[in-house]
Design a protein around this motif. Structure first.
Motif, PDB file in Angstrom:
ATOM      1  N   LEU A  52       0.835  -1.212   0.000  1.00 54.12           N
ATOM      2  CA  LEU A  52       0.000   0.000   0.000  1.00 54.12           C
ATOM      3  C   LEU A  52       0.866   1.257   0.000  1.00 54.12           C
ATOM      4  O   LEU A  52       0.583   2.217  -0.727  1.00 54.12           O
ATOM      5  CB  LEU A  52      -0.935  -0.013   1.203  1.00 54.12           C
ATOM      6  N   ALA A  53       1.945   1.239   0.783  1.00 54.97           N
ATOM      7  CA  ALA A  53       2.857   2.395   0.801  1.00 54.97           C
ATOM      8  C   ALA A  53       3.482   2.607  -0.572  1.00 54.97           C
ATOM      9  O   ALA A  53       3.590   3.752  -1.054  1.00 54.97           O
ATOM     10  CB  ALA A  53       3.938   2.192   1.859  1.00 54.97           C
ATOM     11  N   GLU A  54       3.877   1.532  -1.224  1.00 58.60           N
ATOM     12  CA  GLU A  54       4.443   1.643  -2.575  1.00 58.60           C
ATOM     13  C   GLU A  54       3.402   2.173  -3.564  1.00 58.60           C
ATOM     14  O   GLU A  54       3.736   2.951  -4.459  1.00 58.60           O
ATOM     15  CB  GLU A  54       4.981   0.287  -3.038  1.00 58.60           C
ATOM     16  N   ALA A  55       2.154   1.754  -3.405  1.00 59.54           N
ATOM     17  CA  ALA A  55       1.091   2.253  -4.284  1.00 59.54           C
ATOM     18  C   ALA A  55       0.937   3.765  -4.119  1.00 59.54           C
ATOM     19  O   ALA A  55       0.836   4.503  -5.106  1.00 59.54           O
ATOM     20  CB  ALA A  55      -0.233   1.544  -3.977  1.00 59.54           C
ATOM     21  N   PHE A  56       0.951   4.236  -2.879  1.00 62.72           N
ATOM     22  CA  PHE A  56       0.867   5.689  -2.646  1.00 62.72           C
ATOM     23  C   PHE A  56       2.080   6.407  -3.231  1.00 62.72           C
ATOM     24  O   PHE A  56       1.952   7.505  -3.775  1.00 62.72           O
ATOM     25  CB  PHE A  56       0.735   5.992  -1.155  1.00 62.72           C
ATOM     26  N   THR A  57       3.248   5.803  -3.124  1.00 59.45           N
ATOM     27  CA  THR A  57       4.456   6.405  -3.699  1.00 59.45           C
ATOM     28  C   THR A  57       4.320   6.530  -5.209  1.00 59.45           C
ATOM     29  O   THR A  57       4.651   7.580  -5.789  1.00 59.45           O
ATOM     30  CB  THR A  57       5.698   5.572  -3.337  1.00 59.45           C
ATOM     31  N   ARG A  58       3.834   5.493  -5.870  1.00 62.12           N
ATOM     32  CA  ARG A  58       3.649   5.562  -7.330  1.00 62.12           C
ATOM     33  C   ARG A  58       2.636   6.631  -7.694  1.00 62.12           C
ATOM     34  O   ARG A  58       2.831   7.382  -8.652  1.00 62.12           O
ATOM     35  CB  ARG A  58       3.231   4.196  -7.882  1.00 62.12           C
ATOM     36  N   TRP A  59       1.535   6.723  -6.932  1.00 62.04           N
ATOM     37  CA  TRP A  59       0.561   7.785  -7.185  1.00 62.04           C
ATOM     38  C   TRP A  59       1.227   9.153  -7.065  1.00 62.04           C
ATOM     39  O   TRP A  59       1.023  10.026  -7.893  1.00 62.04           O
ATOM     40  CB  TRP A  59      -0.592   7.704  -6.191  1.00 62.04           C
ATOM     41  N   SER A  60       2.013   9.319  -6.012  1.00 69.37           N
ATOM     42  CA  SER A  60       2.686  10.591  -5.772  1.00 69.37           C
ATOM     43  C   SER A  60       3.603  10.952  -6.934  1.00 69.37           C
ATOM     44  O   SER A  60       3.617  12.101  -7.404  1.00 69.37           O
ATOM     45  CB  SER A  60       3.478  10.508  -4.470  1.00 69.37           C
TER      46      SER A  60
END
Length: 81
Positions: A52-60
């Protein structure tokens, strides 16, 4: 006291650019699992928390790239007569 994983996840999702369903897809988990974690019905495992943290990073990163593209286009538009 630091926030619990479900409350930190809810806060990040509220601030993020996507929906719960899109976050689940980006993280490679089912929307139902994400819902259960957000409701505190399932524990957030370290592996899922990292996904989930990686998903937020990609969104960012994509949001930042989009913002830069808008700025670049604006600068170029200003140069045109």
């Amino acid at each position: 006291m630091p926030p619990s994983l479900p409350s930190a996840l809810r806060a990040a999702l509220r601030a993020g650019p996507g929906t719960q369903r899109k976050l689940a897809a980006e993280a490679g988990i089912s929307p139902a699992l994400l819902t259960r974690m957000l409701n505190g019905e399932r524990a957030v495992t370290p592996a899922v928390a990292e996904a989930l943290a990686e998903a937020f990073t990609r969104w960012s990163e994509r949001c930042a790239a989009g913002a830069e593209a808008i700025r670049r286009a604006t600068r170029e538009a200003r140069r045109m007569p």
